[in-house]
Write a protein that holds these residues in place. Structure first.
Motif, mmCIF file in Angstrom:
data_model
loop_
_atom_site.group_PDB
_atom_site.id
_atom_site.type_symbol
_atom_site.label_atom_id
_atom_site.label_comp_id
_atom_site.label_asym_id
_atom_site.label_seq_id
_atom_site.Cartn_x
_atom_site.Cartn_y
_atom_site.Cartn_z
ATOM 1 N N UNK A 87 3.048 5.165 7.645
ATOM 2 C CA UNK A 87 1.934 5.210 6.706
ATOM 3 C C UNK A 87 1.036 3.991 6.891
ATOM 4 N N UNK A 88 -0.259 4.180 6.595
ATOM 5 C CA UNK A 88 -1.206 3.085 6.668
ATOM 6 C C UNK A 88 -2.187 3.146 5.516
ATOM 7 N N UNK A 89 -2.853 2.019 5.236
ATOM 8 C CA UNK A 89 -3.838 1.954 4.160
ATOM 9 C C UNK A 89 -5.193 2.438 4.660
ATOM 10 N N UNK A 94 -6.383 4.343 -0.739
ATOM 11 C CA UNK A 94 -5.683 5.549 -0.344
ATOM 12 C C UNK A 94 -4.716 5.288 0.796
ATOM 13 N N UNK A 95 -3.888 6.275 1.080
ATOM 14 C CA UNK A 95 -2.842 6.168 2.094
ATOM 15 C C UNK A 95 -3.002 7.299 3.096
ATOM 16 N N UNK A 131 -0.919 8.653 -4.395
ATOM 17 C CA UNK A 131 -0.708 7.643 -3.351
ATOM 18 C C UNK A 131 -1.979 6.820 -3.202
ATOM 19 N N UNK A 132 -2.148 5.857 -4.095
ATOM 20 C CA UNK A 132 -3.356 5.042 -4.116
ATOM 21 C C UNK A 132 -3.188 3.802 -3.248
ATOM 22 N N UNK A 133 -2.122 3.054 -3.486
ATOM 23 C CA UNK A 133 -1.891 1.816 -2.755
ATOM 24 C C UNK A 133 -0.686 1.973 -1.833
ATOM 25 N N UNK A 134 -0.806 1.436 -0.630
ATOM 26 C CA UNK A 134 0.217 1.599 0.398
ATOM 27 C C UNK A 134 1.551 1.006 -0.026
ATOM 28 N N UNK A 135 1.541 -0.233 -0.551
ATOM 29 C CA UNK A 135 2.793 -0.883 -0.931
ATOM 30 C C UNK A 135 3.521 -0.132 -2.022
ATOM 31 N N UNK A 137 3.275 3.054 -2.753
ATOM 32 C CA UNK A 137 3.759 4.332 -2.221
ATOM 33 C C UNK A 137 5.016 4.138 -1.390
ATOM 34 N N UNK A 138 5.041 3.103 -0.566
ATOM 35 C CA UNK A 138 6.234 2.839 0.247
ATOM 36 C C UNK A 138 7.443 2.531 -0.634
ATOM 37 N N UNK A 139 7.223 1.779 -1.702
ATOM 38 C CA UNK A 139 8.336 1.447 -2.600
ATOM 39 C C UNK A 139 8.888 2.702 -3.272
ATOM 40 N N UNK A 140 8.006 3.597 -3.699
ATOM 41 C CA UNK A 140 8.442 4.841 -4.325
ATOM 42 C C UNK A 140 9.234 5.695 -3.344
ATOM 43 N N UNK A 141 8.794 5.744 -2.090
ATOM 44 C CA UNK A 141 9.492 6.532 -1.070
ATOM 45 C C UNK A 141 10.863 5.952 -0.789
#
Length: 261
Positions: A87-89, A94-95, A131-135, A137-141
């Motif tokens: 994933x990227x910002x 957005x992601x 999925x607004x912010x990359x960090x 979203x990654x934490x949730x995943x």
């Protein structure tokens, strides 16, 4: 449709058909003109024909572009871990999926590089978060132990994820299980079809456990056959049947009571 007479010939131009027709009209129009002047006029006319054809072709190409521009679709999939994607910002928020491993779980689920991520599974429960912010979203995943639900946008204009509200995950009933979930699926809710596939054994759940989809009690679950997709040997009928029987008995009783009066 346009036409011109040059050097004793009538040439009709049809932009729609991208062609022109040539017909001989009169030979006397060349009288008084030098050979060089006649050649120049014919050359100018064919240059006009070429420009008309190119303009028509450009117009057709613009129509094709207009039909394809803005075509987008939303894809919803559940992906087992390891996901096999990066994933990227996105610039401006957005992601986006920047890479997908060939043969990985994300690729098998149909995700592609360039897909804009709209929603992913939340930290807990069956809620989906934008999925607004990359960090974030990654934490949730990372918090999801087995699989992650993705909602992505493919093609067309970017979606303003900041304006998206949280939303519940789609019901488990009717959803196709992933291979990892099939391996863990042991019980099914008789009332709504929710399939229990979590890592904790179903028998170790407290008696107060209820179906996360319809709030049915634990006793409303039966063992699940993954191969047939049906419950195994349940002795309790669906709750709808029980309610129907009670309502039917009550109606018959009321009819008898009022019928005897």
């Amino acid at each position: 449709m346009s036409s011109a007479v040059v050097a004793g010939a009538s040439i009709k131009i049809s932009p729609r058909r991208r062609a022109f027709s040539y017909s001989h009209t009169q030979k006397t129009t060349l009288q008084g003109l030098s050979l060089q002047e006649s050649k120049r006029r014919v050359s100018d006319l064919f240059l006009a024909v070429s420009k008309t054809k190119n303009a028509t072709r450009s117009l057709d190409n613009n129509k094709i572009t207009a039909r394809t521009a803005g075509a987008s679709k939303t894809i919803e999939v559940e992906v087992d871990k390891p996901l096999g994607l990066t994933l990227g910002q996105k610039p401006g928020g957005g992601v986006v999926i920047t890479a997908v491993e060939g043969g990985g779980n994300a690729a098998k689920a149909g995700l592609k590089s360039g897909d804009q991520v709209l929603y992913t599974s939340s930290f807990f429960g069956d809620e989906l978060w934008p999925a607004d912010k990359l960090g974030f979203t990654k934490t949730a995943i990372q918090a999801k132990p087995d699989s992650v639900y993705f909602v992505v946008n493919r093609g067309g204009a970017d979606v303003d994820v900041k304006r998206l509200p949280k939303r519940p995950a789609p019901p488990r009933f009717g959803r196709k299980l992933t291979e990892a979930q099939k391996a863990r699926a042991t019980h099914i809710c008789l009332d709504c079809g929710y399939i229990y596939f979590l890592q904790k054994p179903f028998d170790e759940l407290l008696d107060t456990y209820v179906c996360p989809q319809c709030q049915a009690p634990k006793k409303r679950f039966a063992r699940y056959d993954v191969n047939t997709g049906k419950p195994i040997g349940s002795g309790l009928p669906p709750i709808g049947v029980i309610i129907g029987l009670i309502a039917g008995i009550g109606a018959v009783g009321a009819l008898l009571v009022y019928g005897l009066q």
